[in-house]
Design a protein around this motif. Structure first.
Motif, PDB file in Angstrom:
ATOM      1  N   GLY A 256       1.992  -2.408  -0.994  1.00  0.00           N
ATOM      2  CA  GLY A 256       2.839  -2.613   0.168  1.00  0.00           C
ATOM      3  C   GLY A 256       2.952  -1.265   0.849  1.00  0.00           C
ATOM      4  N   SER A 257       3.072  -1.264   2.161  1.00  0.00           N
ATOM      5  CA  SER A 257       3.166   0.027   2.851  1.00  0.00           C
ATOM      6  C   SER A 257       3.812  -0.184   4.205  1.00  0.00           C
ATOM      7  N   MET A 258       4.848   0.612   4.496  1.00  0.00           N
ATOM      8  CA  MET A 258       5.501   0.490   5.806  1.00  0.00           C
ATOM      9  C   MET A 258       4.875   1.426   6.822  1.00  0.00           C
ATOM     10  N   TYR A 259       4.643   2.681   6.401  1.00  0.00           N
ATOM     11  CA  TYR A 259       4.188   3.694   7.364  1.00  0.00           C
ATOM     12  C   TYR A 259       2.868   4.350   6.950  1.00  0.00           C
ATOM     13  N   GLY A 260       2.235   3.816   5.905  1.00  0.00           N
ATOM     14  CA  GLY A 260       0.863   4.243   5.613  1.00  0.00           C
ATOM     15  C   GLY A 260       0.685   5.128   4.398  1.00  0.00           C
ATOM     16  N   ASN A 261       1.762   5.713   3.850  1.00  0.00           N
ATOM     17  CA  ASN A 261       1.568   6.646   2.733  1.00  0.00           C
ATOM     18  C   ASN A 261       1.069   5.933   1.471  1.00  0.00           C
ATOM     19  N   THR A 262       1.629   4.786   1.162  1.00  0.00           N
ATOM     20  CA  THR A 262       1.176   4.050  -0.031  1.00  0.00           C
ATOM     21  C   THR A 262      -0.222   3.505   0.195  1.00  0.00           C
ATOM     22  N   GLN A 263      -0.492   3.103   1.448  1.00  0.00           N
ATOM     23  CA  GLN A 263      -1.844   2.608   1.755  1.00  0.00           C
ATOM     24  C   GLN A 263      -2.882   3.716   1.545  1.00  0.00           C
ATOM     25  N   THR A 264      -2.528   4.944   1.969  1.00  0.00           N
ATOM     26  CA  THR A 264      -3.458   6.068   1.777  1.00  0.00           C
ATOM     27  C   THR A 264      -3.772   6.256   0.293  1.00  0.00           C
ATOM     28  N   MET A 265      -2.749   6.124  -0.537  1.00  0.00           N
ATOM     29  CA  MET A 265      -2.959   6.270  -1.989  1.00  0.00           C
ATOM     30  C   MET A 265      -3.917   5.189  -2.493  1.00  0.00           C
ATOM     31  N   ALA A 266      -3.752   3.963  -1.979  1.00  0.00           N
ATOM     32  CA  ALA A 266      -4.637   2.859  -2.382  1.00  0.00           C
ATOM     33  C   ALA A 266      -6.082   3.146  -1.977  1.00  0.00           C
ATOM     34  N   GLU A 267      -6.233   3.682  -0.784  1.00  0.00           N
ATOM     35  CA  GLU A 267      -7.599   3.968  -0.284  1.00  0.00           C
ATOM     36  C   GLU A 267      -8.280   5.044  -1.133  1.00  0.00           C
ATOM     37  N   VAL A 268      -7.502   6.046  -1.565  1.00  0.00           N
ATOM     38  CA  VAL A 268      -8.063   7.120  -2.403  1.00  0.00           C
ATOM     39  C   VAL A 268      -8.583   6.521  -3.719  1.00  0.00           C
ATOM     40  N   ASP A 377      -1.780  17.669  -5.579  1.00  0.00           N
ATOM     41  CA  ASP A 377      -1.587  17.379  -7.009  1.00  0.00           C
ATOM     42  C   ASP A 377      -1.602  15.879  -7.271  1.00  0.00           C
ATOM     43  N   LYS A 378      -0.971  15.095  -6.396  1.00  0.00           N
ATOM     44  CA  LYS A 378      -0.948  13.644  -6.611  1.00  0.00           C
ATOM     45  C   LYS A 378      -2.317  13.022  -6.258  1.00  0.00           C
ATOM     46  N   PHE A 379      -3.011  13.632  -5.297  1.00  0.00           N
ATOM     47  CA  PHE A 379      -4.379  13.180  -5.003  1.00  0.00           C
ATOM     48  C   PHE A 379      -5.211  13.254  -6.286  1.00  0.00           C
ATOM     49  N   GLU A 380      -5.095  14.380  -6.985  1.00  0.00           N
ATOM     50  CA  GLU A 380      -5.867  14.553  -8.233  1.00  0.00           C
ATOM     51  C   GLU A 380      -5.445  13.518  -9.276  1.00  0.00           C
ATOM     52  N   GLU A 381      -4.151  13.214  -9.315  1.00  0.00           N
ATOM     53  CA  GLU A 381      -3.684  12.214 -10.288  1.00  0.00           C
ATOM     54  C   GLU A 381      -4.236  10.826  -9.965  1.00  0.00           C
ATOM     55  N   LEU A 382      -4.323  10.527  -8.659  1.00  0.00           N
ATOM     56  CA  LEU A 382      -4.883   9.219  -8.270  1.00  0.00           C
ATOM     57  C   LEU A 382      -6.358   9.121  -8.675  1.00  0.00           C
ATOM     58  N   ILE A 383      -7.076  10.242  -8.536  1.00  0.00           N
ATOM     59  CA  ILE A 383      -8.485  10.283  -8.960  1.00  0.00           C
ATOM     60  C   ILE A 383      -8.549  10.015 -10.468  1.00  0.00           C
ATOM     61  N   LYS A 384      -7.593  10.606 -11.194  1.00  0.00           N
ATOM     62  CA  LYS A 384      -7.552  10.410 -12.649  1.00  0.00           C
ATOM     63  C   LYS A 384      -7.290   8.941 -12.993  1.00  0.00           C
ATOM     64  N   LEU A 385      -6.390   8.327 -12.233  1.00  0.00           N
ATOM     65  CA  LEU A 385      -6.095   6.905 -12.446  1.00  0.00           C
ATOM     66  C   LEU A 385      -7.346   6.055 -12.203  1.00  0.00           C
ATOM     67  N   ALA A 386      -8.027   6.324 -11.092  1.00  0.00           N
ATOM     68  CA  ALA A 386      -9.250   5.558 -10.772  1.00  0.00           C
ATOM     69  C   ALA A 386     -10.304   5.783 -11.846  1.00  0.00           C
ATOM     70  N   ASP A 387     -10.434   7.018 -12.298  1.00  0.00           N
ATOM     71  CA  ASP A 387     -11.430   7.318 -13.343  1.00  0.00           C
ATOM     72  C   ASP A 387     -11.092   6.583 -14.638  1.00  0.00           C
ATOM     73  N   ALA A 388      -9.806   6.576 -14.988  1.00  0.00           N
ATOM     74  CA  ALA A 388      -9.403   5.901 -16.227  1.00  0.00           C
ATOM     75  C   ALA A 388      -9.720   4.408 -16.145  1.00  0.00           C
ATOM     76  N   MET A 389      -9.468   3.828 -14.965  1.00  0.00           N
ATOM     77  CA  MET A 389      -9.784   2.407 -14.792  1.00  0.00           C
ATOM     78  C   MET A 389     -11.290   2.182 -14.867  1.00  0.00           C
ATOM     79  N   ALA A 390     -12.049   3.025 -14.167  1.00  0.00           N
ATOM     80  CA  ALA A 390     -13.519   2.870 -14.175  1.00  0.00           C
ATOM     81  C   ALA A 390     -14.057   3.045 -15.599  1.00  0.00           C
ATOM     82  N   ASP A 391     -13.526   4.024 -16.318  1.00  0.00           N
ATOM     83  CA  ASP A 391     -13.995   4.263 -17.701  1.00  0.00           C
ATOM     84  C   ASP A 391     -13.801   3.008 -18.551  1.00  0.00           C
ATOM     85  N   LYS A 392     -12.627   2.427 -18.449  1.00  0.00           N
ATOM     86  CA  LYS A 392     -12.318   1.220 -19.251  1.00  0.00           C
ATOM     87  C   LYS A 392     -13.293   0.092 -18.884  1.00  0.00           C
TER      88      LYS A 392
END
Ligand code: FEO
Length: 396
Positions: A256-268, A377-392
């Motif tokens: 969900g995103s009102m002004y785009g910040n959460t959407q940006t995280m999803a796109e990353v 810093d949170k950009f890097e964490e999102l990359i880590k999340l995506a990597d963890a999902m891809a690894d699994k």
């Protein structure tokens, strides 16, 4: 109208609904739906299920075109939900001697719906009803998807009247039988029908599949969608796959995103998943996608990542709606990721953590919560999340 025959003396007398927007007033049906009913004409005449009440005139016209003023002896009620029993009381008025055939639960429901009659025949597993050359055998398949649900197997033609099981959204646009249509259309429509209507009851569906396996079935005539006579393996294998929560490599991202910040995280996250070789990525904006489509994709793909802004100290309402739908359906065997965004106080991610605890899917990474615009810093964490999902997913 032409008569539509399943065999010499079994007729299709169903209707197409292209007007209703929401099936059960919940589920979008942009391609409509059919309400299938069948007429067996023998020494005795039996009707198998009826139609939704708005189609009663059309329904009676179809029946009378085939049998004229003859009476119908039996109404087989495989399923009492009103999209199939809507014409019940009208049928009883038109054919006052008709005998309703159902099980103990069926008749509790007919009472509740105000269709009272002494003309009933109560059946249980393996009971049969002979109409002449045709004999119907009954099998109970409770909770696929109502407690009274049963199927009727016609022994001479080896036809299974299956109720909602093996049904599909989508009207029958000329083609009534599976081999008269392009199954690509019904692939998505039958899956959405399954996941929306039957999906909560996968264990019961598994039990039903095992119970019906010994029957020699040549045709499946469901209460919605095409009649299966040439591609039985196609629909049976799909039911086997869906009801065992068998998924493919892929990720559904809901945000969900009102002004785009959460959407940006999803796109990353999505971009990183693609870089890691995940080809099936479906992003849903909870404010646009109806939960039925999100749930359907969750039944397709093993990964699910959900993100929310904090809204009134909690999860974004449209995300919450989807999550509660998922919790009702409780599909199994998924990997989960969680992220969110806030400005002055958190709360959204806390709610997503509660969802994670309740759904009990494997959390692949720590939840991530950003304050406002995405920073390094949170950009890097999102990359880590995506990597963890891809690894699994890639390790499976
Ligand atoms: Fe098609 Fe459950 O009614």
């Amino acid at each position: 109208m032409q008569d539509i025959k399943l065999s010499n003396n079994i007729y299709y007398v169903g209707c197409n609904d292209r007007k209703t927007h929401l099936f059960e007033n919940i589920w979008p049906i942009p391609h409509g739906i059919s309400y299938n009913s069948y007429l067996i004409v023998d020494e005795k005449i039996a009707l198998v299920d009826t139609v939704e009440r708005n189609f009663i005139d059309e329904f009676f016209d179809s029946i009378e075109r085939i049998i004229g003023k003859k009476k119908i002896d039996y109404l087989i009620i495989n399923h009492m939900e009103p999209d199939h029993s809507g014409a019940l009381r009208s049928i009883m008025q038109r054919y006052p001697d008709i005998v309703l055939v159902g099980n103990k639960k069926t008749f509790e429901f007919t009472e509740s719906f105000g269709a009272r009659t002494a003309n009933t025949l109560q059946v249980k597993d393996n009971d049969t009803l002979t109409l002449g050359k045709h004999t119907l055998q009954f099998q109970m398949i409770p909770m696929v998807h109502w407690p009274e649900t049963m199927v009727s197997y016609e022994e001479s033609t080896k036809t299974l009247f299956s109720g909602d099981a093996f049904g599909s959204y989508g009207t029958l646009d000329g083609g009534v039988f599976d081999d008269e249509t392009n199954l690509n259309f019904f692939e998505e429509e039958s899956m959405r029908y399954f996941t929306n209507i039957v999906g909560k009851y996968c264990p019961q569906t598994q039990r039903a599949l095992k119970k019906l396996a010994p029957l020699d079935i040549k045709m499946i005539a469901a209460t919605h969608g095409p009649i299966w006579r040439s591609n039985l393996d196609w629909i049976l294998s799909k039911y086997q796959k869906w009801s065992t929560y068998t998924t493919e490599t892929g990720v559904v991202i809901l945000y969900g995103s009102m002004y785009g910040n959460t959407q940006t995280m999803a796109e990353v996250i999505a971009r990183r998943l693609a870089e890691r070789g995940i080809k099936n990525i479906r992003i849903h904006d909870a404010s646009k996608s109806h939960p039925s489509y999100v749930v359907n994709d969750i039944f397709k793909y093993k990964g699910f990542i959900v993100g929310t802004p904090t809204y009134n100290g909690s999860v974004f309402p449209n995300v919450e709606t989807v999550l509660s739908t998922i919790l009702e359906m409780k599909p199994k065997n998924h990997y989960l990721g969680v992220f969110g965004n806030f400005l002055w106080s958190g709360g959204g991610v806390k709610k997503l953590n509660a969802f994670a605890e309740e759904i009990k899917w494997e959390l692949v990474n720590e939840p991530i919560e950003e304050k406002g615009a995405l920073k390094t810093d949170k950009f890097e964490e999102l990359i880590k999340l995506a990597d963890a999902m891809a690894d699994k997913l890639l390790a499976d």
